[in-house]
Design a protein around this motif. Structure first.
Motif, short mmCIF file in Angstrom:
data_model
loop_
_atom_site.label_atom_id
_atom_site.label_comp_id
_atom_site.label_asym_id
_atom_site.label_seq_id
_atom_site.Cartn_x
_atom_site.Cartn_y
_atom_site.Cartn_z
N VAL A 4 26.00 -3.13 130.33
CA VAL A 4 24.60 -2.79 130.49
C VAL A 4 24.52 -1.38 131.05
CG1 VAL A 4 22.48 -3.33 131.75
CG2 VAL A 4 23.86 -5.17 130.81
N ILE A 5 23.72 -0.53 130.41
CA ILE A 5 23.51 0.84 130.87
C ILE A 5 22.01 1.05 131.06
CG2 ILE A 5 23.75 3.30 130.35
CD1 ILE A 5 26.17 2.57 128.63
N ASP A 19 24.26 -2.43 139.26
CA ASP A 19 23.58 -3.14 138.18
C ASP A 19 23.44 -2.31 136.90
OD1 ASP A 19 22.38 -5.44 137.14
OD2 ASP A 19 20.36 -4.78 137.70
N GLY A 20 24.41 -1.41 136.65
CA GLY A 20 24.42 -0.63 135.41
C GLY A 20 23.64 0.66 135.45
N ASP A 53 20.34 0.23 127.57
CA ASP A 53 19.43 -0.91 127.69
C ASP A 53 18.07 -0.53 128.27
OD1 ASP A 53 21.27 -3.42 127.16
OD2 ASP A 53 22.44 -1.99 128.34
N VAL A 54 18.06 0.40 129.22
CA VAL A 54 16.82 0.82 129.88
C VAL A 54 16.84 2.34 130.05
CG1 VAL A 54 15.41 0.68 131.99
CG2 VAL A 54 16.61 -1.36 131.16
N VAL A 55 15.71 2.95 129.74
CA VAL A 55 15.47 4.36 130.07
C VAL A 55 14.28 4.36 131.00
CG1 VAL A 55 14.72 6.61 129.21
CG2 VAL A 55 16.41 5.28 127.91
N GLN A 56 14.49 4.89 132.20
CA GLN A 56 13.43 4.93 133.21
C GLN A 56 13.21 6.37 133.64
OE1 GLN A 56 13.15 2.17 136.78
NE2 GLN A 56 14.14 3.94 137.72
N ALA A 57 11.95 6.78 133.68
CA ALA A 57 11.59 8.11 134.19
C ALA A 57 10.39 7.92 135.13
CB ALA A 57 11.26 9.06 133.05
#
Length: 176
Positions: A4-5, A19-20, A53-57
């Motif tokens: 998980v990235i 948690d990745g 898996d997730v891109v957060q900004a």
């Protein structure tokens, strides 16, 4: 099972651990916190297509020039796995206008943190990297995310000023 990235773009001093999570930011960002990946997020991300898996900004997108924002958003979607999640949290032009109107109508002094800082950024940072270059309306940002291929929903903001900000979560379609 695949690793998980989760990318925390423009991490600054709000780094995510474990948690990745992978924090990504400029080499000489405005704070002393150093990310795991040093990279200018306005350039193509150094991750393979459909590998994240997730891109957060969080309070980052408003620092981008509007004329660059569509291409940057498309690149961020590029790295998302099918079914992956993009989270953008930032000041909301609609809410800021309502706050301005409320305070002006009632003859009260404007709270800068809820109005001017949402539009332009907090001047205490005294660095161009922390200047806001665009303030998005809910409709504009939702349309941009949808045009980049995401299914979008609004959620309650979790950081900064929930009364002033918006949080949009976009899901990349899963492969059928």
């Amino acid at each position: 099972m695949a690793e998980v990235i989760k990318l925390n773009l423009g991490s600054g001093n709000r780094q995510m651990k474990g948690d990745g999570w992978v924090n990504v930011d400029l080499p000489n960002n405005w704070c002393s916190s150093k990310p795991e990946v040093i990279h200018d997020i306005t350039r193509p991300l150094p991750f393979a297509d459909e590998s994240v898996d997730v891109v957060q900004a969080i309070h980052v997108f408003e620092h981008l020039y509007r004329y660059d924002a569509d291409a940057i958003l498309i690149d961020w979607v590029r790295v998302l796995k099918p079914g992956g999640l993009m989270v953008l949290e930032l000041p909301c032009l609609d809410k800021i206008i309502n706050i301005f109107n409320h305070y002006i109508k009632n003859g009260h002094e404007l709270p800068e943190n809820m109005t001017l800082w949402g539009l332009y950024g907090d001047p205490k940072y005294a660095t161009p990297a922390m200047v806001h270059r665009w303030c998005y309306s809910f409709t504009e940002l939702t349309a941009m995310m949808e045009l980049s291929g995401l299914s979008v929903r609004s959620e309650k903001p979790q950081t900064h000023q929930p009364l002033r900000d918006m949080r949009l979560e976009g899901r990349k379609p899963a492969v059928a």
